[in-house]
Design a protein around this motif. Structure first.
Motif, short mmCIF file in Angstrom:
data_model
loop_
_atom_site.label_atom_id
_atom_site.label_comp_id
_atom_site.label_asym_id
_atom_site.label_seq_id
_atom_site.Cartn_x
_atom_site.Cartn_y
_atom_site.Cartn_z
N LEU A 98 0.84 -1.19 0.00
CA LEU A 98 0.00 0.00 0.00
C LEU A 98 0.89 1.25 0.00
O LEU A 98 1.75 1.39 0.87
N LEU A 99 0.68 2.13 -0.97
CA LEU A 99 1.41 3.40 -1.02
C LEU A 99 0.41 4.52 -0.84
O LEU A 99 -0.47 4.73 -1.68
N LEU A 100 0.55 5.26 0.26
CA LEU A 100 -0.39 6.31 0.62
C LEU A 100 0.29 7.68 0.56
O LEU A 100 1.38 7.86 1.11
N ASN A 101 -0.35 8.62 -0.14
CA ASN A 101 0.10 10.00 -0.12
C ASN A 101 -0.87 10.80 0.76
O ASN A 101 -1.96 11.15 0.33
N PRO A 102 -0.48 11.08 2.01
CA PRO A 102 -1.42 11.75 2.93
C PRO A 102 -1.72 13.19 2.57
O PRO A 102 -2.65 13.78 3.14
N ILE A 161 -2.91 4.84 -3.13
CA ILE A 161 -4.02 5.65 -2.63
C ILE A 161 -3.58 7.11 -2.74
O ILE A 161 -2.92 7.65 -1.84
N ALA A 162 -3.89 7.73 -3.86
CA ALA A 162 -3.39 9.07 -4.15
C ALA A 162 -4.05 9.57 -5.42
O ALA A 162 -5.01 8.98 -5.92
N GLY A 163 -3.51 10.66 -5.98
CA GLY A 163 -4.04 11.24 -7.19
C GLY A 163 -3.21 10.92 -8.41
O GLY A 163 -2.28 10.11 -8.37
N ILE A 219 -6.43 3.83 -6.27
CA ILE A 219 -7.63 4.27 -5.57
C ILE A 219 -7.70 5.80 -5.63
O ILE A 219 -6.72 6.48 -5.31
N PRO A 220 -8.81 6.37 -6.08
CA PRO A 220 -8.90 7.82 -6.31
C PRO A 220 -8.84 8.63 -5.03
O PRO A 220 -9.87 8.97 -4.44
N GLY A 221 -7.61 8.99 -4.63
CA GLY A 221 -7.44 9.74 -3.39
C GLY A 221 -6.91 11.14 -3.60
O GLY A 221 -6.57 11.81 -2.63
#
Length: 332
Positions: free
Chosen positions: A19-23, A74-76, A102-104
């Motif tokens: 999982l790669l998350l851009n907060p 999970i980012a744009g 995932i459209p974040g």
């Protein structure tokens, strides 16, 4: 529209999940608490967080070294663009994990075109349910898309799903400096960019900020065009934000290419067909050009965008745009 995106039911459940998350992405900032709670439901997954290009590269390297079956971003669009570009530099496509975007973000053109619908936390919950009970999930599938490969001598190769120059690039540049700071995301954000770009049409002759782009365009058959254009774009996506489909080529090829002359005819009457995918009624003689191809060459000394990120070409070196082999995306 050409069929370049075959889908099929996924045959095996991924076991190793990254999982790669851009907060700092637009939707993640707004929904961070719910997203983090949903991430906790994906047991055994490796989570990395990053907020800038060097961080995305480091996080991707860490996750790839874990021999993943599925990489979830999970980012744009900007984060996805950075990850795609790095993956192409370090691994052949045959060794990639399946990707899930995932459209974040503030804009989420790529995941929306792939068919990813819903709030980020809801999609993560569906992913967790699928991983835990795969036999009860009837909506999971793989979608394949090629990626644009943009090369210029002396510059690093760029990979992405959407290229544009002229008024489109100038509208995105404006959004990054002004609108984005307000915190607007999604469809409203896109509408404001479009509105600003349409206003720019009125001032193209008197305002350098909205100047059209001077360039030469060469199709793969050798046919060449040279002049001043309102915009030019090339995309591997079937549909852009707000369901915009600004191309109407019928050739069986993966790249959708469109450009419009500065000295076009009947612009206001042609805007709806131009945006809605009904441009087959538009004529090249009137300044409206669209086709599907495998490659495109552009020579210009101007700015362009790839997936919302701003770049600049060097005028004496051509930009060569080609399509990569299709890569696999998981869609829920």
């Amino acid at each position: 529209m050409t069929a370049v995106s075959p889908t099929h039911r996924i045959k095996s459940v991924p076991e190793k999940i990254g999982l790669l998350l851009n907060p700092t992405s637009g939707q993640v900032r707004k929904r961070e608490k719910a997203i983090r709670k949903a991430l906790e439901q994906i047991t055994g997954a490796i989570l990395c967080e990053a907020t800038d290009a060097p961080g995305f590269i480091a996080a991707t390297d860490t996750l790839i070294q874990s021999n993943l079956d599925l990489l979830v971003i999970i980012a744009g669009d900007g984060t996805s663009h950075a990850v795609l570009s790095h993956l192409f530099t370090i691994l052949p496509v045959t060794q990639w994990p399946v990707l899930m975007i995932i459209p974040g973000g503030t804009t989420n053109m790529t995941p929306l075109d792939l068919g990813m619908r819903g709030k980020p936390e809801k999609i993560l919950q569906r992913l967790a349910q699928y991983l835990q009970h795969p036999d009860n999930c009837n909506t999971v599938k793989q979608v394949q898309r090629p990626v644009l490969c943009i090369e210029q001598n002396g510059q690093q190769t760029i990979y992405g799903m959407f290229f544009a120059t002229g008024l489109v690039a100038r509208g995105v540049k404006f959004s990054r400096s002004s609108v984005k700071q307000i915190g607007i995301t999604g469809g409203i954000f896109t509408f404001l960019i479009m509105l600003r770009s349409l206003i720019g049409l009125i001032f193209t002759r008197n305002n350098k900020e909205w100047a059209p782009v001077t360039m030469s365009i060469t199709k793969e058959n050798g046919e060449s065009f040279q002049g001043t254009y309102l915009f030019a774009l090339a995309s591997a996506l079937d549909c852009l934000l707000l369901n915009i489909r600004p191309y109407w080529g019928r050739e069986p090829a993966p790249l959708h290419v469109t450009w419009v002359d500065q000295q076009r005819k009947h612009l206001w009457r042609c805007i709806w067909p131009l945006l809605s995918g009904k441009g087959e009624q538009l004529n090249a003689q009137d300044g409206y050009h669209s086709h599907n191809g495998h490659q495109l060459t552009i020579q210009m000394d101007d700015e362009y965008i790839v997936d919302g990120e701003l770049y600049r070409s060097i005028g004496n070196e051509s930009l060569h745009i080609t399509a990569t082999p299709p890569i696999a995306f998981l869609v829920l």
